[in-house]
Scaffold this motif. Structure first.
Motif: not given
Length: 496
Positions: A437-440, A442-444, A449-460
Motif C-alpha cells: 500500500s501507499q501507507d507502507v 510512506d512508512k518504511e 521493509d516493503l513486504k507484499p501483503d497478498g493484495r494488488t494495489y492499482i493506481y489509475l
C-alpha cells in the motif's frame, strides 16, 4: 556553465527538457553537470542473506545527512536509474521527428562540429504488439546545426492509412553508430523518434445491463456493489477491497525538500500531511439507477471526499454501465470549498483511483509509454509501445522507498493475478501496480521493509504532478503543478 543542476536524488530529476531547451537556444549557456553520477550507498547484508544499501543513520552515527548522498543517475553498483535513460534522450545529438503520415522524417543535427555521416538509420513498424518489420534508410550527411527531410519508402504512407483495423501502430526511426568508437560499439543507439497511429477506438461497452438488487449487494454486469457504501466488492469474480479517489502519493525525496520561491516554504510532504491529503475519507450521498436508451441502466454513486477537521473536499460521482462482460466507470471530480490550508493553496499530487484487489499480481502488460517510469516532467527516454514485465520490475528500487513506477500514456493494460486477468482501457491514463500500500511505502525507510501483503494495489491516474528537483534545487515547474480542479474520466474494466 552549471557545475550542478537537476539534482538526481530519488524519483527524478524533473525538468531536464526545459534546461536543455535553454542550452540550445542561448549560445552563452554552455550546459551543465547533473549532480550526480553515482549514489553513495553502503551495502548491508540482512540476516536472511539479502542485500540493500545503507545510508546515514544506519550505523549508529549521531550526526548524519540521512540518504542525501544517494543522489545518482546510477546506483551504487552502477546500474542505470530511470533518470539516466531520460537524460540520454534529453541530450541526444540528433532530433528525429517522424511525419504523421509516415511519408518521412526530419533530422536536425544539433552537433556543433560533426555531420551525421557516422550514423546509420533504421525504421521499424509495430502493429498491435506483433513482430516489428522495417528496414534501413539512406541519409545524406546533414551538416552541424542543420536539418533535412528524409523520405521513407512510399509504401509506408499507404500502410499508415490502411491500418485502421489495428488498435494502434507505431513507426520508430532510430539512429545508430555506423562503426565502433572509443566510447561505444557499432549499432549503439544514439537517437530516435516516433509516430503513433491509432485505429478506431472500441469505445465504452453498450449500457444494456440493468441493475439487480440483491439481499446485501447490487449487481451490474460483472460487478457487485455494497448496498451500504455503493462501492464495488468484486469485478468478474475478483474480490475488490477498495476503490477510492486518491489525491496523494508517498513523498519522493524531492517532496521532502524545500522548493525555491514558493509561497509556503515548508517541504511539500509536510504541506500535504498538514492538509490531510493522505487521510481522505468518503461519505455516501446517494445511490441511483437511471435507464439508458439501450435498455440497460447506469448506476451512479455520489460521494463527498474530505478529511477530518478540514472544510474543503471534493464531490466524486462514480457512474457505472455494462454490456454484461465489461464495465465502464466514469469518475467526475468537483472541488468543494477553497482548498486553502494555513493560508496557502493546497496542491494535489494526483487525480486518480486506488483499486485494491484481494489477489496478488504476477505480471503487468500495457500499451503506452515504457518500458521505464514516466511523470509529467520526466520519462523523456520512454517510447510508445507494447510492454510486459513481472510485477517486481514495475517498481524502482530507490534506496529510500518512495513514490515511483508510474507508466504514463497508457491506452490499455492487463494485470495478471493467479488464474484471472484484469483488463483496463480508456483515454490515456497513468498506471501504477504494486504489491503493497501507499501507507507502507510512506512508512518504511529501506527496501527490505516493503513486504507484499497478498493484495494488488492499482493506481489509475487521470492527472499527475511533476517531481521536480527540490531535494536540492528548484521544485516543480509551473506547467507541471497540479492545482485543485475538476476532472472527468472514463475507464473500461473487465476480467477474463
Amino acid at each position: 556553465m552549471l557545475c550542478e543542476y537537476v539534482h538526481a536524488m530519488g524519483n527524478g530529476p524533473g525538468g531536464m527538457t526545459e534546461y536543455q531547451e535553454l542550452f540550445e537556444k542561448y549560445p552563452r549557456l554552455m550546459g551543465g553537470f547533473v549532480w550526480e553520477w553515482l549514489e553513495h550507498g553502503i551495502t548491508i547484508t540482512s540476516s536472511e542473506g539479502g542485500r540493500h544499501y545503507g545510508y546515514g543513520g544506519d550505523f549508529g552515527e549521531e550526526v548524519h545527512d540521512g540518504n542525501f548522498v544517494t543522489d545518482g543517475l546510477v546506483d551504487a553498483d552502477r546500474n542505470p536509474r530511470p533518470g539516466l535513460l531520460d537524460f540520454k534522450k534529453v541530450i541526444e545529438p540528433l532530433r528525429i521527428t517522424v511525419a504523421d503520415d509516415w511519408s518521412g522524417f526530419t533530422i536536425r543535427n544539433v552537433q556543433d562540429f560533426a555531420d551525421t555521416s557516422t550514423f546509420s538509420f533504421r525504421y521499424t513498424v509495430e502493429a498491435d504488439g506483433g513482430a516489428p518489420e522495417g528496414g534501413t534508410v539512406d541519409v545524406a550527411p546533414v551538416s552541424p546545426q542543420d536539418e533535412a527531410f528524409v523520405p521513407l519508402p512510399a509504401g509506408l504512407a499507404a500502410l499508415a492509412s490502411g491500418l485502421t483495423y489495428c488498435r494502434a501502430s507505431v513507426l520508430t526511426v532510430t539512429a545508430f553508430l555506423a562503426a565502433e568508437t572509443a566510447w561505444a560499439p557499432a549499432e549503439h543507439e544514439v537517437a530516435w523518434g516516433q509516430s503513433v497511429r491509432e485505429g478506431a477506438s472500441p469505445g465504452n461497452p453498450s449500457p444494456v445491463e440493468p441493475v439487480h438488487v440483491l439481499d446485501t449487494e447490487l449487481q451490474l454486469g460483472p460487478v457487485q456493489f455494497s448496498r451500504i457504501t455503493g462501492m464495488p466488492t468484486s469485478i468478474g469474480g475478483v474480490a475488490v477491497e477498495k476503490l477510492a479517489l486518491t489525491l496523494w502519493w508517498p513523498p519522493t525525496d524531492n517532496d521532502l525538500g524545500r522548493e525555491w520561491g514558493g509561497d509556503d516554504d515548508r517541504p511539500l510532504a509536510t504541506q500535504w500531511k498538514d492538509a490531510r491529503l493522505n487521510l481522505l475519507h468518503a461519505r455516501l450521498l446517494g445511490i441511483s439507477a437511471e435507464a439508458s436508451p439501450e435498455g440497460g441502466e447506469a448506476l451512479t454513486v455520489r460521494t463527498r471526499v474530505s478529511a477530518a477537521d478540514k472544510q474543503y473536499g471534493v464531490f466524486v460521482d462514480y457512474t457505472w454501465t455494462s454490456d454484461g462482460e465489461a464495465v465502464a466507470l466514469r469518475t467526475q471530480v468537483r472541488p468543494d470549498g477553497a482548498w486553502v490550508n494555513r493560508g496557502f493553496e493546497v496542491e494535489w499530487a494526483r487525480i486518480g483511483l486506488e483499486l485494491v484487489v484481494a489477489d496478488e499480481a504476477a505480471a503487468v502488460s500495457w500499451f503506452g509509454q515504457g518500458p521505464h517510469q514516466s511523470y509529467p516532467d520526466t520519462g523523456q527516454g520512454t517510447r510508445m509501445g507494447w510492454f510486459a514485465m513481472p510485477l517486481a520490475e514495475m517498481d524502482v528500487d530507490y534506496v529510500r522507498p518512495q513514490e515511483s513506477g508510474v507508466r504514463s500514456g497508457v491506452r490499455w493494460a492487463a494485470v495478471e493475478m493467479g488464474g484471472s486477468t484484469l483488463e483496463i482501457s480508456g483515454d490515456p491514463f497513468a498506471l501504477t501496480v504494486r504489491p503493497y500500500s501507499q501507507d507502507v511505502l510512506d512508512k518504511e525507510n529501506h527496501r527490505p521493509d516493503l513486504k507484499p501483503d497478498g493484495r494488488t494495489y492499482i493506481y489509475l491516474d487521470h492527472a499527475l504532478r511533476g517531481v521536480g528537483t527540490a531535494a536540492c534545487g528548484p521544485g516543480v515547474l509551473e506547467p507541471y503543478r497540479l492545482k485543485p480542479r475538476e476532472a472527468d474520466f472514463t475507464l473500461v474494466l473487465s476480467v477474463r
